[in-house]
Design a protein around this motif. Structure first.
Motif, short mmCIF file in Angstrom:
data_model
loop_
_atom_site.label_atom_id
_atom_site.label_comp_id
_atom_site.label_asym_id
_atom_site.label_seq_id
_atom_site.Cartn_x
_atom_site.Cartn_y
_atom_site.Cartn_z
N GLY A 215 0.80 -1.22 0.00
CA GLY A 215 0.00 0.00 0.00
C GLY A 215 0.83 1.27 0.00
N ALA A 216 2.15 1.14 0.07
CA ALA A 216 3.03 2.30 0.25
C ALA A 216 3.05 3.20 -0.97
CB ALA A 216 4.44 1.84 0.59
N THR A 217 2.86 4.49 -0.74
CA THR A 217 3.06 5.52 -1.77
C THR A 217 4.33 6.31 -1.50
OG1 THR A 217 1.72 7.14 -0.55
CG2 THR A 217 0.58 5.73 -2.14
N LEU A 218 4.76 6.35 -0.23
CA LEU A 218 5.96 7.08 0.15
C LEU A 218 6.78 6.24 1.11
CD1 LEU A 218 6.34 10.79 1.25
CD2 LEU A 218 7.18 8.97 2.75
N ILE A 219 8.06 6.05 0.79
CA ILE A 219 9.02 5.41 1.69
C ILE A 219 10.25 6.30 1.76
CG2 ILE A 219 10.54 3.45 2.06
CD1 ILE A 219 8.52 1.66 0.71
N ASP A 220 10.54 6.79 2.97
CA ASP A 220 11.71 7.64 3.17
C ASP A 220 12.54 7.07 4.32
OD1 ASP A 220 13.62 9.59 3.46
OD2 ASP A 220 12.22 11.28 3.40
N LEU A 221 13.67 6.47 3.97
CA LEU A 221 14.59 5.91 4.95
C LEU A 221 15.93 6.63 4.88
CD1 LEU A 221 13.83 2.11 4.36
CD2 LEU A 221 12.83 3.62 6.06
N SER A 222 15.94 7.82 4.37
CA SER A 222 17.19 8.56 4.15
C SER A 222 17.85 8.97 5.45
CB SER A 222 16.92 9.80 3.29
OG SER A 222 16.02 10.69 3.96
N ASN A 223 19.16 9.21 5.36
CA ASN A 223 19.94 9.71 6.48
C ASN A 223 19.87 8.81 7.71
OD1 ASN A 223 21.00 12.65 5.70
ND2 ASN A 223 18.95 12.38 4.84
N ASN A 224 20.18 7.54 7.46
CA ASN A 224 20.35 6.56 8.52
C ASN A 224 21.70 5.86 8.32
OD1 ASN A 224 17.87 6.25 10.39
ND2 ASN A 224 16.95 6.50 8.37
N ARG A 225 21.86 4.68 8.86
CA ARG A 225 23.11 3.92 8.71
C ARG A 225 22.81 2.53 8.17
NH1 ARG A 225 25.64 5.53 14.67
NH2 ARG A 225 25.64 7.79 14.34
N ILE A 226 21.84 2.45 7.30
CA ILE A 226 21.42 1.17 6.74
C ILE A 226 22.40 0.75 5.66
CG2 ILE A 226 19.51 -0.07 5.66
CD1 ILE A 226 17.66 2.16 6.75
N SER A 227 22.74 -0.53 5.64
CA SER A 227 23.76 -1.02 4.71
C SER A 227 23.24 -2.21 3.92
CB SER A 227 25.02 -1.40 5.49
OG SER A 227 24.73 -2.39 6.46
N LEU A 245 16.31 6.71 -0.32
CA LEU A 245 17.25 5.89 0.45
C LEU A 245 18.58 6.63 0.58
CD1 LEU A 245 16.54 2.44 -1.28
CD2 LEU A 245 15.52 3.33 0.82
N ALA A 246 18.55 7.93 0.43
CA ALA A 246 19.76 8.74 0.38
C ALA A 246 20.53 8.71 1.70
CB ALA A 246 19.40 10.19 0.04
N SER A 247 21.84 8.92 1.58
CA SER A 247 22.72 9.08 2.74
C SER A 247 22.63 7.91 3.70
CB SER A 247 22.41 10.40 3.47
OG SER A 247 22.61 11.51 2.60
N ASN A 248 22.84 6.74 3.16
CA ASN A 248 22.99 5.52 3.93
C ASN A 248 24.29 4.84 3.50
OD1 ASN A 248 20.57 4.77 5.79
ND2 ASN A 248 19.59 5.62 3.96
N ASN A 249 24.36 3.54 3.68
CA ASN A 249 25.56 2.79 3.29
C ASN A 249 25.22 1.66 2.32
OD1 ASN A 249 27.37 4.26 5.06
ND2 ASN A 249 26.43 3.17 6.76
N PHE A 250 24.25 1.88 1.46
CA PHE A 250 23.86 0.86 0.50
C PHE A 250 24.98 0.65 -0.53
CE2 PHE A 250 19.58 2.30 1.85
CZ PHE A 250 19.10 1.07 2.27
N SER A 251 25.12 -0.59 -0.96
CA SER A 251 26.16 -0.94 -1.93
C SER A 251 25.55 -1.77 -3.05
CB SER A 251 27.30 -1.70 -1.24
OG SER A 251 26.80 -2.87 -0.61
#
Length: 340
Positions: A215-227, A245-251
């Motif tokens: 049901g999601a229209t907006l997901i904002d997980l930015s500026n965390n330490r998720i990798s 998903l900005a400013s995390n540690n995704f690779s």
């Protein structure tokens, strides 16, 4: 002689609105209790109180709980300069459905008595100075559709039981000090429309279970330490319009499945460690904002990106890698509106 008709007085007050006035409660130190609220509790037919946008500059009295003898279902006191704690007695108001206390100066911890207001549908408390943990008491609110605690000083882990509040449609916990992993129980909230955990210190990786948020229209997980990798399951969210998903540690790479997000108009993947090619399928999406800066990405066909996002949207060599001195990073893929 004509009979005299008795003049009927006004009926009982069921709605009180002083919105956007300049009502002022005196300014001694410390701030006084808002005594008029105590008087209002005598209005037993009162259903809605709107006192927002008034410089009241006082504290909520514990007597607010005396609305329990009334039929109050909405209390709106946003932008009123209210200070002090949220009285625990507020949980005595079993008829309460909407509580808006946003943009005040409330401090202290969240009371663990909200479950007494079992009809609560909207709990809106952002932009205060609340601290401490989210009490598990909130998980007992079976009708809660909107929970907004953003812009406070809340800390610690999110309670696992939040995933049991299946009525949630909007969860906004941005700009706090939450830590640890995002509870796996939250991925069970299939009807959640807006999911904002940005500007915290969440760690760990995202599971493929994020694909349950259909049901999601907006997901904002930015500026965390998720990798870790970006889950390909995100590409299966049929209603997603905004993703950050900005400013995390995704690779690793941007999932090819993102090309299936036919309603996506804004995506921000900047400030991670992504590599590989940007999927060409993104060109088919109705994007109005695309930010992939601060990674080490490449594009397969420059000309198509130039046509879609403008002539300065890619580097001459098709690279987006700010970590190499010989390759210049530009503010590409930022704030571009697609051409018709």
């Amino acid at each position: 002689m004509p009979s005299k008709r008795r003049q009927r007085g006004p009926g009982p007050v069921d709605r009180l609105s002083f919105t956007e006035n300049i009502l002022v409660i005196g300014s001694p130190s410390p701030p006084p209790e808002l005594g008029f609220i105590t008087s209002l509790t005598n209005c037993k037919k009162l259903k809605r109180v709107y006192i927002n946008n008034n410089p009241l500059n006082g504290r909520l009295p514990s007597s607010i709980g005396n609305f329990s003898g009334a039929q109050l279902n909405a209390f709106v006191a946003s932008k009123c300069g209210i200070t002090g704690n949220i009285p625990k007695e507020i949980g005595n108001i079993s008829s309460l459905e909407s509580l808006f206390l946003n943009n005040n100066y409330l401090n202290g911890s969240l009371p663990n008595t909200f479950s007494g207001s079992w009809k609560l549908d909207k709990l809106v408390l952002p932009n205060n100075a609340l601290h401490g943990l989210i009490p598990e008491d909130l998980c007992q609110l079976a009708y809660l559709a909107s929970l907004d605690l953003g812009g406070n000083h809340l800390i610690g882990r999110l309670p696992d039981c939040l995933g049991n509040v299946t009525s949630l449609r909007s969860l906004n916990l941005t700009s706090n000090h939450f830590t640890s992993k995002i509870p796996v129980s939250l991925w069970r909230l299939t009807d959640l429309s807006e999911f904002n955990l940005s500007y915290n210190s969440f760690t760990g990786s995202l599971p493929q279970d994020i694909g349950n948020l259909t049901g999601a229209t907006l997901i904002d997980l930015s500026n965390n330490r998720i990798s870790g990798n970006i889950p390909s399951a995100i590409g299966g969210l049929p209603n997603l319009a905004y993703l950050s998903l900005a400013s995390n540690n995704f690779s690793e790479q941007i999932p090819e499945s993102f090309g299936n997000l036919v309603k996506l108009w804004s995506i921000d993947l900047s400030g991670n460690s992504l590599t590989g090619e940007i999927p060409m399928s993104l060109l088919q999406l109705p994007l109005r904002y695309f930010n992939a800066s601060g990674n080490c990405l490449s594009v397969k066909t420059d000309q198509e990106w130039k046509y879609r996002f403008g002539s300065d949207s890619v580097l001459p060599n098709g690279k987006l890698c700010p970590h190499t001195a010989t390759e210049t990073s530009i503010s590409n893929f930022k704030n571009y509106t697609p051409r018709n």
